[in-house]
Each structure stands twice: as structure tokens, then as C-alpha cells.
Scaffold this motif. Sequence first.
Motif, short mmCIF file in Angstrom:
data_model
loop_
_atom_site.label_atom_id
_atom_site.label_comp_id
_atom_site.label_asym_id
_atom_site.label_seq_id
_atom_site.Cartn_x
_atom_site.Cartn_y
_atom_site.Cartn_z
N PRO A 162 3.09 1.37 4.24
CA PRO A 162 2.92 0.11 4.96
C PRO A 162 4.15 -0.79 4.90
O PRO A 162 4.27 -1.74 5.67
N TYR A 197 2.51 -5.06 10.06
CA TYR A 197 3.53 -5.16 9.02
C TYR A 197 3.69 -6.61 8.57
O TYR A 197 3.78 -6.90 7.38
N THR A 200 0.99 -7.35 6.24
CA THR A 200 1.21 -6.70 4.95
C THR A 200 2.12 -7.56 4.08
O THR A 200 1.85 -7.77 2.89
N HIS A 203 0.46 -10.83 2.89
CA HIS A 203 -0.56 -10.61 1.86
C HIS A 203 0.00 -9.93 0.61
O HIS A 203 -0.77 -9.62 -0.31
N TRP A 204 1.28 -9.70 0.57
CA TRP A 204 1.95 -9.18 -0.61
C TRP A 204 1.77 -10.19 -1.75
O TRP A 204 2.04 -11.38 -1.57
#
Length: 228
Positions: A162, A197, A200, A203-204
Amino acid sequence: MIGDAPGVKTMTAATLTISSRNYSSWSLRGWLICRMAGIDFDTEVLSGTDATSRAELLHLSPSFLVPRLRHGDVVVWDTLAIAEYLGETFPEAGLLPRDVAERAHCRSISGEMHSGFVNLRSALPMNLRAFHPGFRVFNGAKADIERIVTIFDDCLDRYDGPFLFGARPTLADALYAPVCTRFRTYDVALPPRAAAYRDTILHWPLMIEWAEVAADEPDEIEELDMEF
């Protein structure tokens, strides 16, 4: 926590000097790189009234001395220089991919972000607390956005996500993370894969941690909080 580097420890005293968490994309990049390298460090935040910090945030400075990392007797500034130093000092942290061709690719797109996309930077400055629905992006910035989407698509095709180079974040993700916040702030429409992306990255856990602190940052820069 995604992005930490298990087993990478250092007892050497380290301090990362940054400017605004809300506005400074380079400070965010430097902080992400230090966290990904797994070093223990203190964070020194310059005041919004600091003349050097303010000039950098408003793109009025001829050079950028923040973020700046002091690691023992070593002082290094500029995001890519910090990344190169930490990559050499802690190669097991995996800031770059292991494969030589992938490392070259990662360095190339990281360098492209470091030196390019001037129209996007000026038209869509980072501002984590702001949201501008329906924001109209001018043509110069549109070309930058199209190139970034192409980079995302190419990496996700090659390495299966991801993150840009596969299952774990690398230097490239740290460099492009602030752009993902800009895409959210200015309501930039993205193709589905690029949007996934972006999400992603947003939300890291490291990004969530940074954003939570930025939300409580007292300093405001009126020029960057204007109504668009």
C-alpha cells in the motif's frame, strides 16, 4: 506503529529543530524520517514569531535551515541530507529499499519532490487545520498534480502498495506525505488508486500523531490562514 524501525536504537543525544507542525511540510518530512530511522530524539519547535522560521514558511527565504538534526557532534540540515545521514548511520532502518534498482527509483522520485513541484507548493501551501471544499486549482498546479498521480500509479503498479515501495513506508512516502495532506486540505479530486494511497498516508499512525499535536499548535500565520 507503522514506520518505526524495530531494533534500531541509539543512545546518542539527538534534537530535531522544526518550525510549525501545521504549516511546515519540510518539518513534517524531517520528523517522519527521524521516526522511521528509529532514533530517540527531542523536538525543538521554533516560534511562529521567529524571523527565519516565518521566512521559510512564507517561501521568502533563499535557503532552508529547518528541519535541523543535531545527533551527538553531528549537525545536519535539509530533509534529504538528514535522510542520507540517517540512512548511512542506521541502514537497518530501511529508509531506502534493499534492491539497488528500487533504491535508485526511490531516490529519483524523492529528489523530484525535493526540488520540484513549485507551482503546487505556492498554490496549495500545507495547512493541516484548514479545509477548502471545491477549491479551484490553477493550471500550473494541475500539471504538478498530474505528475504526482503518475508517480503514485507507477509505484503502486510496480511494488503492489500500500506504500510507494511495497508493504512498508520508505523515504519516498515521507517526502510525499505532506502532498497528501494538501490533497485533503484543498479537496483535490484524485483517481481511485491515488486517493487510496492518500488515505493510506493520512491514516499512517505517525501522520495521525503529528496531526494531533498540530491541531493544538498555538501559532498562526495570517498569510497562510487567509480565505481562498
